[in-house]
Write an enzyme that holds these catalytic residues in place. Sequence first.
Site, PDB file in Angstrom:
ATOM      1  CG  HIS A 221      -4.420  -0.707   8.303  1.00  0.00           C
ATOM      2  ND1 HIS A 221      -4.204  -0.045   7.105  1.00  0.00           N
ATOM      3  CD2 HIS A 221      -3.739  -1.881   8.205  1.00  0.00           C
ATOM      4  CE1 HIS A 221      -3.430  -0.777   6.333  1.00  0.00           C
ATOM      5  NE2 HIS A 221      -3.143  -1.903   6.971  1.00  0.00           N
TER       6      HIS A 221
ATOM      7  CB  CYS B 168      -6.009   0.100   4.263  1.00  0.00           C
ATOM      8  SG  CYS B 168      -7.136   1.105   5.254  1.00  0.00           S
TER       9      CYS B 168
ATOM     10  CD  GLN C  37      -2.621   1.389   2.537  1.00  0.00           C
ATOM     11  OE1 GLN C  37      -2.792   0.400   3.253  1.00  0.00           O
ATOM     12  NE2 GLN C  37      -3.137   2.565   2.811  1.00  0.00           N
TER      13      GLN C  37
ATOM     14  CG  ASP D 209      -1.239  -4.776   7.078  1.00  0.00           C
ATOM     15  OD1 ASP D 209      -1.357  -3.806   6.319  1.00  0.00           O
ATOM     16  OD2 ASP D 209      -1.053  -4.664   8.306  1.00  0.00           O
TER      17      ASP D 209
END
Length: 232
Positions: free
Chosen positions: A170, A99, A93, A185
Site C-alpha cells: 500500500h 493507492c 480510496q 492514506d
Amino acid sequence: MATPDESPSAKRWLPLEANPDVMNQYLWGLGLPVEDAECYDVFGLDEELLAMVPQPVLAVLFLYPITSQTEEERILQDNEKRECSNKVYFMKQTVGNACGTIGLLHAVGNITSEIKLSEGSFLDRFFKSTANMDPLERAAFLENDREMEVAHSVAATAGETEASENVDTHFISFTCVDGQLYELDGRRSGPMLHGASSPSTLLQDAAKIIQGVIQQNPESLNFNVIAISKKS
C-alpha cells in the site's frame, strides 16, 4: 490493495510500481511541469543516504506491506481524535489498487503553492473541480474519471515487473502543511498529524515515521520510499 470503503462491485485497477521513472512520466503527462519537480528513489533512511536526495523535498511516498500489525495500528490510530488544518487536501480510496495514484494526488494536491500545474492539464482540472468536495466526493469523482483510469493503466503497465491485481502492499504520502507533518492514506478516515515539520526537514521527519513502521514489521522486506523534489 483492497480498501475498507471498497464495495464488492467496486473498480479495481492494476497497482503502480514503486518506480520513480514510471511516476515521473505519469505525473509529467498529467500536468506536473517537467522543469518544476521530479521523483527520486530514497535508498535508505540513515542521514548519509537521506542527504543524497535532491532538496527541497516537497512530498514523500511510502510503499509498505499490509500485515496484521499495520492493520491493527491503522484501526487504533483511526479511533483517535485528531486535529487537522483545513488546508490539507485529502481524499478517500474506493478503487482497489488505486493507492499509488491517490498517493501522488495527495502529494501534488498539497504542494500547489510550491509548483504551478500546467494550465488546463488533467491535474489542474482535477484539483480545481474537487477543491470544495469532501474526501468521499473526491473519491467518487476519481472513480468515475475515465481519463485518469486510462492514464493509471498505462503507468501501471510501464514498470519493470508484470502488474497483477493481487497485491498486499500500500502507498501513502507525507507532506508538510502549515509547518506540520501529515500522513495521508486513503484507507484512513482522514489526515494523520505527526507534529511539527518544515520543508527543509520533511524528508528526515517522514523517515522517522517510516523507520518505526519498518521496525514493527521486521520480517517484511517490501518497503520503498520515493521523494518528490522541487527542481532549482
